[in-house]
Write a protein that holds these residues in place. Structure first.
Motif, short mmCIF file in Angstrom:
data_model
loop_
_atom_site.label_atom_id
_atom_site.label_comp_id
_atom_site.label_asym_id
_atom_site.label_seq_id
_atom_site.Cartn_x
_atom_site.Cartn_y
_atom_site.Cartn_z
N ALA A 1 -36.81 59.56 2.56
CA ALA A 1 -38.00 59.67 1.71
C ALA A 1 -39.01 58.62 2.15
N MET B 1 -42.98 56.90 0.93
CA MET B 1 -43.85 56.84 -0.23
C MET B 1 -45.18 56.18 0.12
N PHE C 1 -48.59 54.63 -1.90
CA PHE C 1 -49.00 54.19 -3.24
C PHE C 1 -50.51 54.21 -3.37
N VAL D 1 -50.69 48.49 -0.34
CA VAL D 1 -49.64 47.46 -0.21
C VAL D 1 -49.26 47.15 1.24
N LEU D 2 -50.29 46.99 2.07
CA LEU D 2 -50.03 46.48 3.42
C LEU D 2 -49.77 44.98 3.30
N LEU D 3 -48.94 44.45 4.19
CA LEU D 3 -48.62 43.04 4.13
C LEU D 3 -49.66 42.27 4.96
N ILE E 1 -42.61 48.26 9.77
CA ILE E 1 -41.70 47.65 8.79
C ILE E 1 -40.73 48.68 8.23
N THR E 2 -41.16 49.95 8.20
CA THR E 2 -40.26 51.00 7.74
C THR E 2 -39.00 51.04 8.60
N GLU F 1 -37.76 48.55 10.29
CA GLU F 1 -36.97 47.35 10.00
C GLU F 1 -36.16 47.53 8.72
N PHE F 2 -36.79 48.08 7.71
CA PHE F 2 -36.09 48.29 6.45
C PHE F 2 -34.93 49.27 6.60
N LEU F 3 -35.16 50.32 7.38
CA LEU F 3 -34.13 51.34 7.54
C LEU F 3 -33.08 50.92 8.57
N ARG G 1 -47.25 54.35 7.95
CA ARG G 1 -46.04 53.62 7.64
C ARG G 1 -45.01 54.54 6.96
N LEU H 1 -43.57 61.15 -0.93
CA LEU H 1 -44.03 60.96 -2.31
C LEU H 1 -45.35 60.20 -2.28
#
Lengths: 258, 293
Positions: free
Chosen positions: B114, B116, B118, B122-124, B135-136, B138-140, B183, B193
């Motif tokens: 999934a 999302m 927003f 919410v970019l860093l 970053i997606t 990295e998170f995954l 992203r 989403l």
């Protein structure tokens, strides 16, 4: 870089102007030297024994930096723990806040009883004074994360560690540095208090011995060295902040821009 | 922008390298889309929470199926729980009643695959645009290096070439939101989403991004749930529009949008489009949400 040099030049200019006014004021009003010596007298006093003063300064720098460094590391670790654990928040954080309301300087004699008269109690006092601002600002920074930033990480199933490393910590850096800038000044206060209570070295000890001999110029040399030391230490932390936070709103004016 | 991705005659537009997907684009032309399997099944979902003024029913009795590969919009006034519903689908909020399943699996936490977007991008701020997109990965726990070419392709497709190494604050609101869509798309999610993604943008940028989103969807056939309070936007983008009312947050109508694709901005001036708008406006007027004169 030019703006930094410009800033330093203006700070030095203001200090020099104050010194000149002071010299002129003493020359006109002629207060007794035991009350207020002229800057030229203070400077001459320093030149009489520069190695003595520099040795005391080095000792105080060492104590201050040791206390500050320990406070920074310990404070950050505590803050991370407090943000991630309800239990730590309820216990450690509550205790810290309660302890913070005790005038911490009053605890200094206790540290001497515990640790003796060496450098350890002085570092411990510096650490204790600096710790609170590190913890409190770091907790604030680690908590002030945009909820959607966390949602973004969660939708990609990021681990708590990845969230801490990639979102919470960088996001908290401005706040952490705000805490560190307060902490470095408190660490210096702690070091001096430690030397007052039971010392045989350092600028605090030098002030105390000079006071015993009513040697006002020597007290002033130490005070000016302390002022210089405090300023340099503060700007060192600020320099570290500038290097670490080129992206922050407060720093963008300094970044090599587009 | 799309022409930059050198068209290869050997592959269909649907297998556009930046937009790989499992489903061929031809599926959209098939008449039986209504029978596509459910990607998300929502049954009797309710969400309540306590507040100082008693229990608040953010959602009540929600029954809805999001079909695989469809573009579904959720439209309603503020406070109708549309964002809450979206967050429940994303596993970011827990439902207090009913059941929610993604691909037949009851949801416990965010579903696999999934993405999302927003309302705020919410970019860093401390990362460049490229690193924000990556970053997606990295998170995954996927390889940054392996996904870098795809990230660059996505940025190019969204007109952000040359901005890869800029920081978010150097970009306009529209460009930032494009980067945040890149992203979300980086690891080729099946379910996208979107929580009022264009709500904070000016009208022209919004039109522009609507067109781009429609085009991307056309090529990739992702299952999209799009929350909005813009009537025209919902009709323009969607296969179906879900209309919600508040107190408690509930679905009042689900409408199929039977406009041809690809959609064009000019379609908004057609009588068919006007009839959809009129219908929705009438519905919300009847609910006392839109008042005229």
């Amino acid at each position: 870089m030019r703006s930094t040099l410009h800033e330093i030049a203006s700070v030095l200019g203001v200090i020099a102007a104050a010194m000149v006014l002071w010299e002129i004021g003493v020359w006109i009003l002629k207060p007794p030297p035991i009350i207020l010596p002229a800057p030229s007298v203070i400077f001459a006093e320093f030149l009489q024994a520069p190695s003595y003063f520099l040795r005391q300064t080095a000792y105080t720098i060492y104590t201050t930096l040791a206390g500050f460094g320990l406070a920074a590391v310990l404070g950050l670790v505590l803050a991370i723990g407090i943000v991630h654990s309800r239990l730590l928040e309820k216990t450690v954080y509550t205790l810290l806040v309660a302890l913070n309301s005790v005038p911490k300087v009053a605890l200094a004699p206790l540290f001497v009883i515990w640790m003796g008269t060496g450098i350890e109690p002085k570092i411990a006092i510096a650490l204790m004074l600096a710790l609170f601002s590190v913890v409190i600002d770091a907790v604030l920074g680690l908590r002030s994360v945009d909820p959607d930033m966390l949602n973004l990480a969660r939708i990609s199933r990021a681990s708590q560690f990845a969230i801490l490393r990639k979102i919470r910590l960088p996001n908290a850096l401005p706040s952490i540095f705000a805490g560190l800038k307060v902490a470095i000044s408190f660490a210096l206060v702690g070091a001096i208090v430690g030397e007052f209570v039971a010392g045989s070295e350092g600028l605090g000890f030098a002030i105390l011995t000079a006071q015993g001999q009513f040697d006002t110029p020597r007290v002033f040399v130490c005070l000016l060295l302390l002022g210089l030391l405090g300023t340099v230490l503060f700007y060192l932390v600020e320099g570290a902040e500038r290097i670490s936070l080129p992206w922050h709103v407060s720093q963008r004016g300094h970044a090599s821009g587009h | 922008m799309r022409t930059a991705l050198a068209p290869n005659p050997a592959i269909s537009p649907a297998t556009d390298p930046a937009m790989t997907t499992t489903e061929p684009a031809a599926a959209s032309q098939m008449p039986g889309r209504a029978t596509a399997p459910a990607y998300v099944s929502i049954e009797g979902v309710g969400k309540s929470y306590g507040s100082r003024h008693g229990a608040v029913h953010a959602l009540a009795g929600i029954d809805l199926e999001v079909r695989e590969g469809e573009f579904l919009s959720i439209l309603g006034p503020s406070g109708c729980g549309k964002s809450t519903l979206l967050k429940c689908i994303g596993g970011l909020e827990r439902v207090t009643k009913g059941s929610l399943a993604v691909r037949g699996q009851p949801l416990s936490g965010p579903p696999a695959k999934a993405g999302m977007v927003f309302q705020r991008d919410v970019l860093l701020d401390w990362r460049t645009i490229l690193d924000n997109v990556l970053i997606t990965a990295e998170f995954l726990g996927q390889s940054r290096e392996a996904l870098k070419p795809r990230a660059l392709q996505l940025l190019q497709r969204f007109g952000l070439s040359g901005f890869e190494n800029r920081h978010p604050w150097e970009l306009s609101g529209g460009m930032r939101q494009r980067a945040s869509i890149c992203r979300a798309l980086l690891c080729d999610p099946e379910l996208l989403l979107m929580d009022e993604p264009f709500g904070a943008l000016d009208a022209m940028t919004r039109d522009d991004l609507n067109l781009e989103l429609a085009r991307i969807w056309q090529d990739t056939r992702k299952t999209v749930v799009f929350v909005t309070h813009g009537i025209a936007e919902a009709i323009f983008l969607s296969d179906r529009v879900v209309m919600m009312d508040r107190n408690p947050g509930r679905i009042v109508e689900v409408m199929e949008i039977d406009l041809p694709r690809p959609r064009t901005l000019a379609m908004r001036e057609t009588p068919e489009f006007g009839r959809y708008v009129a219908h929705i406006r009438h519905l919300f007027a009847g609910l006392g949400i839109l008042k005229e004169g």
